[in-house]
Write an enzyme that holds these catalytic residues in place. Structure first.
Site, PDB file in Angstrom:
ATOM      1  N   GLU A 115     -10.676  19.174  23.818  1.00 14.04           N
ATOM      2  CA  GLU A 115      -9.663  18.455  23.036  1.00 14.04           C
ATOM      3  C   GLU A 115      -8.386  19.259  23.216  1.00 14.04           C
ATOM      4  O   GLU A 115      -8.037  20.084  22.392  1.00 14.04           O
ATOM      5  CB  GLU A 115     -10.142  18.402  21.579  1.00 14.04           C
ATOM      6  CG  GLU A 115      -9.418  17.408  20.732  1.00 14.04           C
ATOM      7  CD  GLU A 115      -8.179  17.998  20.112  1.00 14.04           C
ATOM      8  OE1 GLU A 115      -7.135  18.017  20.824  1.00 14.04           O
ATOM      9  OE2 GLU A 115      -8.236  18.425  18.970  1.00 14.04           O
ATOM     10  N   GLU A 172       0.408  19.858  26.440  1.00 15.98           N
ATOM     11  CA  GLU A 172      -0.158  21.105  25.892  1.00 15.98           C
ATOM     12  C   GLU A 172      -1.032  21.791  26.953  1.00 15.98           C
ATOM     13  O   GLU A 172      -0.510  22.414  27.855  1.00 15.98           O
ATOM     14  CB  GLU A 172      -0.904  20.823  24.590  1.00 15.98           C
ATOM     15  CG  GLU A 172       0.089  20.627  23.433  1.00 15.98           C
ATOM     16  CD  GLU A 172      -0.559  20.569  22.063  1.00 15.98           C
ATOM     17  OE1 GLU A 172      -1.726  20.957  21.914  1.00 15.98           O
ATOM     18  OE2 GLU A 172       0.116  20.121  21.122  1.00 15.98           O
TER      19      GLU A 172
HETATM   20  C1  LIG Z   1      -6.201  21.873  20.225  1.00 18.07           C
HETATM   21  S1  LIG Z   1      -7.251  23.204  19.867  1.00 18.07           S
HETATM   22  C2  LIG Z   1      -8.767  22.364  19.607  1.00 18.07           C
HETATM   23  C3  LIG Z   1      -9.770  23.176  18.890  1.00 18.07           C
HETATM   24  C4  LIG Z   1     -11.061  22.438  18.504  1.00 18.07           C
HETATM   25  N1  LIG Z   1     -11.675  21.783  19.634  1.00 18.07           N
HETATM   26  C5  LIG Z   1     -10.817  21.475  17.374  1.00 18.07           C
HETATM   27  O1  LIG Z   1     -10.973  20.276  17.566  1.00 18.07           O
HETATM   28  O2  LIG Z   1     -10.466  21.942  16.276  1.00 18.07           O
HETATM   29  C6  LIG Z   1      -7.444  23.933  21.470  1.00 18.07           C
HETATM   30  C7  LIG Z   1      -8.269  25.207  21.475  1.00 18.07           C
HETATM   31  O3  LIG Z   1      -8.353  25.671  22.827  1.00 18.07           O
HETATM   32  C8  LIG Z   1      -8.234  27.082  22.837  1.00 18.07           C
HETATM   33  N2  LIG Z   1      -7.752  27.451  24.169  1.00 18.07           N
HETATM   34  C9  LIG Z   1      -6.530  27.225  24.688  1.00 18.07           C
HETATM   35  N3  LIG Z   1      -6.448  27.653  25.954  1.00 18.07           N
HETATM   36  C10 LIG Z   1      -7.655  28.183  26.246  1.00 18.07           C
HETATM   37  C11 LIG Z   1      -8.192  28.808  27.405  1.00 18.07           C
HETATM   38  N4  LIG Z   1      -7.459  28.934  28.498  1.00 18.07           N
HETATM   39  N5  LIG Z   1      -9.470  29.227  27.362  1.00 18.07           N
HETATM   40  C12 LIG Z   1     -10.218  29.093  26.243  1.00 18.07           C
HETATM   41  N6  LIG Z   1      -9.767  28.510  25.106  1.00 18.07           N
HETATM   42  C13 LIG Z   1      -8.509  28.056  25.109  1.00 18.07           C
HETATM   43  C14 LIG Z   1      -7.249  27.373  21.712  1.00 18.07           C
HETATM   44  O4  LIG Z   1      -7.367  28.697  21.259  1.00 18.07           O
HETATM   45  C15 LIG Z   1      -7.676  26.344  20.680  1.00 18.07           C
HETATM   46  O5  LIG Z   1      -8.686  26.871  19.847  1.00 18.07           O
END
Ligand SMILES: C[S@@+](CC[C@H](N)C(=O)[O-])C[C@H]1O[C@@H](n2cnc3c(N)ncnc32)[C@H](O)[C@@H]1O
Length: 397
Positions: free
Chosen positions: A233, A242
């Site tokens: 997501e 994003e």
């Molecule tokens: C929009 S949030 C969604 C979180 C969760 N799936 C939810 O629905 O609440 C995106 C998540 O991806 C993580 N994230 C972003 N880039 C990442 C990366 N390169 N590797 C691992 N996690 C990542 C962020 O820390 C964040 O927790």
């Protein structure tokens, strides 16, 4: 226009007997709506009431923060204005209660927010908490995961949630697996250390240590076993503003088996020209003089969307992952669209939307015409333009 869209300039709008639907005025800084008494007609009990079309228009204004002035018309000397006020109060009482989603979003109306940067920044717990309140979004994800699990031919499945946050998609993945009666090994990958602590707690408390937790950047972690289903997501309000598609591209290349399924499978961006003196003035006041050069996430309210949104571009993660290029050139997009709009409209920028195919016919949308019911995770995008367009009969987006 003449006053250079001074943020301190506000309008009083006097309605006439003809006025029925004035969406263009809701894009202006109207503070007072003036109702002359001659707009009213008498009901059987000889009290003042409004015609049906005027009622509908006043109810639309009641969803905006305006005050009302009843102005006594020349022919109505001696009428009791209190009756008119009582009638407006009665009309306000007939408004439908907003949905839970609309009520939750109301405080963000026309508030300009910089898009989140979840790769560069570690999101805070309160931000995850807000995401997690959007149950319709997770219902759709669960449905998509269930369908993908049911369609998968393998006896045992590996399902990875990349960017798991505090775990709402993990919970839904476990539920979908249970519902499908299939053996699914769930792996959660997250780079934010605080979110990982929450994942560990939930794994112990709610998930019976069934979930493999990995603290890693999804763009660099190499698993022993690849995923049959990869769930993320990572979308922004304009689809690709994003983490998608770049982070997801890398995850698909490294983590997804060649036959695997990515949820979401694809997403598309849309724009529509918009008129809003308020949003333009707020953007101008933002960011030390460069406020008109950047997009914002906004719960757009005091605006007039001047034409149907048109598709700009799409990204798909449905192709075999090893066919993806190692660089980012395949993610470049350009698009052009022509909008026919009223000659008297002012254009203050573009509204941006997205929709996404999660799996099969399970879709999410924030386009006004196809918006997923009660979903409130994503407000639209506002792209201001530096020079306001006036007397335009057509613009290119
Ligand atoms: C929009 S949030 C969604 C979180 C969760 N799936 C939810 O629905 O609440 C995106 C998540 O991806 C993580 N994230 C972003 N880039 C990442 C990366 N390169 N590797 C691992 N996690 C990542 C962020 O820390 C964040 O927790």
């Amino acid at each position: 226009m003449l006053c250079g869209h001074q943020a301190r300039l506000q309008l009083a709008l006097e309605l006439g007997s003809d006025a029925c639907d004035l969406p263009q005025w809701r894009a202006e800084p109207v503070q007072l709506v003036v109702l002359p008494t001659h707009m009213f007609v008498s009901n059987a009990a000889r009290y003042p009431v409004l015609r049906k079309d005027h009622q509908a228009e006043i109810k639309r204004w009641m969803d905006h923060a305006v005050a009302y002035v009843i102005r006594q018309s020349d022919d109505d000397e001696g009428v009791d204005l209190v009756d008119y006020v009582r009638y407006l109060r009665f009309l306000a009482g007939t408004l439908e209660d907003p949905s839970a989603a609309a009520a939750a979003s109301a405080e963000y109306r026309d508030v300009l927010q910089a898009p989140l940067q979840p790769l560069m920044d570690h999101l805070e717990s309160a931000t995850y908490e807000t995401f997690e309140m959007d149950l319709p979004k997770y219902d759709h994800y669960e449905h998509a995961m269930l369908r993908a699990i049911q369609d998968a031919p393998q006896k045992e499945l590996v399902l990875m949630v990349v960017g798991a946050g505090r775990g709402p998609l993990v919970t839904r993945a476990l539920r979908a697996a249970r519902q499908a009666g299939r053996s699914v090994r769930v792996v959660a990958i997250e780079k934010n250390p605080s979110a990982l602590v929450e994942l560990q707690l939930r794994n112990a408390k709610d998930w019976g240590h069934q979930v493999t937790l990995i603290r890693a950047d999804m763009r660099g972690w190499v698993p022993a076993e690849r995923a049959d289903i990869l769930v993320s997501e990572l979308l922004g309000s304009f689809g690709d503003n994003e983490l998608s598609p770049e982070c997801l591209d890398a995850a698909c290349r490294l983590l997804l088996a060649p036959h695997g399924v990515c949820i979401p499978q694809s997403y598309s961006a849309y724009v529509a020209p918009l008129s809003s003196t308020l949003l333009h003035a707020r953007a101008q006041a933002y960011g030390g003089g460069h406020g008109l050069e950047t997009p914002y996430v906004v719960n757009i309210h005091a605006a007039h969307i001047l034409a149907e949104p048109q598709a700009m571009w799409s990204f798909s993660h449905a192709q075999a992952s090893d066919q993806l290029l190692g660089d980012n050139r395949h993610n470049q997009r350009r698009a052009s669209a022509t909008f026919g709009i009223g000659a008297s409209s002012l254009v203050h920028g573009l509204a941006g939307y997205f929709d996404a195919v999660l799996y099969g016919n399970v879709e999410l949308s924030i386009r006004p015409d196809t918006h997923t019911e009660d979903m409130h995770s994503w407000f639209p995008m506002y792209f201001p333009i530096k020079v306001i367009l006036s007397h335009a009969s057509a613009i290119h987006g």
